[in-house]
Design a protein around this motif. Structure first.
Motif, mmCIF file in Angstrom:
data_model
loop_
_atom_site.group_PDB
_atom_site.id
_atom_site.type_symbol
_atom_site.label_atom_id
_atom_site.label_comp_id
_atom_site.label_asym_id
_atom_site.label_seq_id
_atom_site.Cartn_x
_atom_site.Cartn_y
_atom_site.Cartn_z
ATOM 1 N N GLN A 99 -5.291 2.744 6.111
ATOM 2 C CA GLN A 99 -4.765 3.714 5.147
ATOM 3 C C GLN A 99 -3.514 3.193 4.464
ATOM 4 O O GLN A 99 -3.319 3.409 3.260
ATOM 5 N N GLY A 100 -2.678 2.512 5.224
ATOM 6 C CA GLY A 100 -1.478 1.923 4.629
ATOM 7 C C GLY A 100 -1.849 0.900 3.570
ATOM 8 O O GLY A 100 -1.220 0.829 2.507
ATOM 9 N N GLY A 101 -2.911 0.119 3.850
ATOM 10 C CA GLY A 101 -3.387 -0.862 2.887
ATOM 11 C C GLY A 101 -3.933 -0.210 1.623
ATOM 12 O O GLY A 101 -3.692 -0.694 0.513
ATOM 13 N N LEU A 102 -4.645 0.915 1.793
ATOM 14 C CA LEU A 102 -5.174 1.648 0.639
ATOM 15 C C LEU A 102 -4.055 2.197 -0.241
ATOM 16 O O LEU A 102 -4.135 2.145 -1.465
ATOM 17 N N VAL A 103 -3.015 2.719 0.396
ATOM 18 C CA VAL A 103 -1.880 3.253 -0.357
ATOM 19 C C VAL A 103 -1.194 2.127 -1.133
ATOM 20 O O VAL A 103 -0.893 2.272 -2.322
ATOM 21 N N ALA A 104 -0.966 1.004 -0.467
ATOM 22 C CA ALA A 104 -0.318 -0.145 -1.114
ATOM 23 C C ALA A 104 -1.171 -0.676 -2.263
ATOM 24 O O ALA A 104 -0.657 -1.014 -3.337
ATOM 25 N N LEU A 105 -2.488 -0.738 -2.050
ATOM 26 C CA LEU A 105 -3.406 -1.207 -3.081
ATOM 27 C C LEU A 105 -3.403 -0.275 -4.291
ATOM 28 O O LEU A 105 -3.438 -0.718 -5.436
ATOM 29 N N SER A 106 -3.335 1.033 -4.014
ATOM 30 C CA SER A 106 -3.303 2.026 -5.097
ATOM 31 C C SER A 106 -2.017 1.918 -5.910
ATOM 32 O O SER A 106 -2.025 2.119 -7.122
ATOM 33 N N MET A 162 -11.469 12.165 1.931
ATOM 34 C CA MET A 162 -10.055 12.537 2.096
ATOM 35 C C MET A 162 -9.181 11.306 2.289
ATOM 36 O O MET A 162 -8.044 11.253 1.798
ATOM 37 N N THR A 163 -9.707 10.303 3.006
ATOM 38 C CA THR A 163 -8.946 9.064 3.200
ATOM 39 C C THR A 163 -8.761 8.335 1.876
ATOM 40 O O THR A 163 -7.645 7.928 1.526
ATOM 41 N N ILE A 164 -9.865 8.184 1.144
ATOM 42 C CA ILE A 164 -9.829 7.423 -0.115
ATOM 43 C C ILE A 164 -8.976 8.124 -1.169
ATOM 44 O O ILE A 164 -8.022 7.549 -1.703
ATOM 45 N N VAL A 165 -9.309 9.380 -1.447
ATOM 46 C CA VAL A 165 -8.571 10.124 -2.480
ATOM 47 C C VAL A 165 -7.135 10.383 -2.053
ATOM 48 O O VAL A 165 -6.195 10.252 -2.852
ATOM 49 N N GLY A 166 -6.954 10.757 -0.791
ATOM 50 C CA GLY A 166 -5.607 11.039 -0.281
ATOM 51 C C GLY A 166 -4.698 9.829 -0.371
ATOM 52 O O GLY A 166 -3.542 9.938 -0.798
ATOM 53 N N SER A 167 -5.214 8.670 0.026
ATOM 54 C CA SER A 167 -4.420 7.432 -0.027
ATOM 55 C C SER A 167 -4.107 7.035 -1.461
ATOM 56 O O SER A 167 -3.009 6.558 -1.770
ATOM 57 N N MET A 168 -5.085 7.243 -2.352
ATOM 58 C CA MET A 168 -4.860 6.917 -3.770
ATOM 59 C C MET A 168 -3.833 7.847 -4.398
ATOM 60 O O MET A 168 -2.977 7.406 -5.172
ATOM 61 N N ASN A 169 -3.917 9.122 -4.069
ATOM 62 C CA ASN A 169 -2.931 10.082 -4.574
ATOM 63 C C ASN A 169 -1.528 9.711 -4.123
ATOM 64 O O ASN A 169 -0.559 9.798 -4.888
ATOM 65 N N ALA A 170 -1.430 9.292 -2.860
ATOM 66 C CA ALA A 170 -0.124 8.910 -2.313
ATOM 67 C C ALA A 170 0.414 7.665 -3.007
ATOM 68 O O ALA A 170 1.598 7.588 -3.354
ATOM 69 N N GLY A 171 -0.466 6.680 -3.231
ATOM 70 C CA GLY A 171 -0.031 5.428 -3.842
ATOM 71 C C GLY A 171 0.284 5.541 -5.321
ATOM 72 O O GLY A 171 1.245 4.930 -5.799
ATOM 73 N N ILE A 172 -0.515 6.339 -6.037
ATOM 74 C CA ILE A 172 -0.345 6.444 -7.490
ATOM 75 C C ILE A 172 0.739 7.447 -7.892
ATOM 76 O O ILE A 172 1.564 7.185 -8.751
ATOM 77 N N SER A 173 0.723 8.633 -7.250
ATOM 78 C CA SER A 173 1.655 9.699 -7.665
ATOM 79 C C SER A 173 2.618 10.159 -6.572
ATOM 80 O O SER A 173 3.477 10.997 -6.817
#
Length: 235
Positions: free
Chosen positions: A170-177, A120-131
């Motif tokens: 999580q903020g870093g994952l979103v920014a990276l995405s 949920m952390t990985i996919v959720g953060s990626m979804n937030a960053g990408i879309s």
């Protein structure tokens, strides 16, 4: 500015729920019998293991998981990520005037990893960053509200301070995405979930008391997963 705030809203809500849950747990600590918190922590540990197992199944290539986690663990152990996180907890503990028997560091490290490593952390953060889709992070926030309450009651104030790690990770994952969205294809995401789920299983076993795995030392494996995936796609 508003778009950026919306993108990171899931992370901010998650941080807020960890703060609220852990504070509630601390307030209820004396009212909840130790026998009950121990039983609930065991249940959380078992559920964590189950969640990890379901995530591992989503992997498409076991070699990616093996190579990434083995190399990542070597890097993490040499850097001693677990030790550094524990030292951060110890420093915060001293500032709070906790005694040596305090579970501050244990609560800080355990909660930080529990809230930050998983599908949920990985996919959720990626979804937030990408879309800009924060729905999964909002759902995760509700689950973390419950977990942080019980962890706060069981492991103390260290759980409250894990919110800082949640914000950074999580903020870093979103920014990276946001920056590398095209690089993280479905194959890479599936393998990230798989590798993260192995860590979740290890964390669950720690919560139950079966093992004392230094899960934080496995974290570099997550960084290596997309790289290993790209190399395999080339060949």
């Amino acid at each position: 500015m508003l778009d950026l705030l919306h993108t990171f809203s899931g992370v901010l809500v998650n941080v807020l729920t960890v703060l609220i849950g852990s504070t509630l747990g601390l307030l209820l600590k004396k009212q909840i019998p130790e026998k009950l918190t121990t039983a609930v922590m065991t249940a959380i540990g078992l559920c964590t293991v189950a969640i990890g197992v379901t995530g591992v199944i989503k992997g498409q290539n076991q070699l990616v998981m093996i190579i990434s986690l083995v190399l990542g663990t070597i890097v993490g152990t040499l850097i001693d990520i677990d030790g550094k996180l524990t030292k951060i907890g110890d420093k915060l503990q001293k500032k709070k005037g906790e005694n040596e028997k305090s579970t501050f560091s244990q609560g800080f490290v355990t909660a930080s990893l529990l809230f930050c490593v998983g599908a949920m952390t990985i996919v959720g953060s990626m979804n937030a960053g990408i879309s800009g889709d924060n729905q999964m992070l909002y759902t995760k926030s509700v689950l973390d509200l419950i977990s942080s309450t019980m962890l706060g009651a069981s492991l103390g104030i260290g759980v409250l301070f894990s919110s800082v790690f949640v914000l950074a990770f999580q903020g870093g994952l979103v920014a990276l995405s946001m920056a590398l969205g095209s690089f993280l294809n479905d194959f890479a995401v599936a393998e990230l979930i798989c590798a993260g789920s192995v860590m979740i299983i290890a964390l669950g076993l720690n919560l139950i008391g079966i093992t004392k795995i230094k899960v934080a030392n496995l974290l570099p494996g997550l960084v290596l997963v997309p790289v290993v995936c790209k190399i395999m796609e080339l060949f």
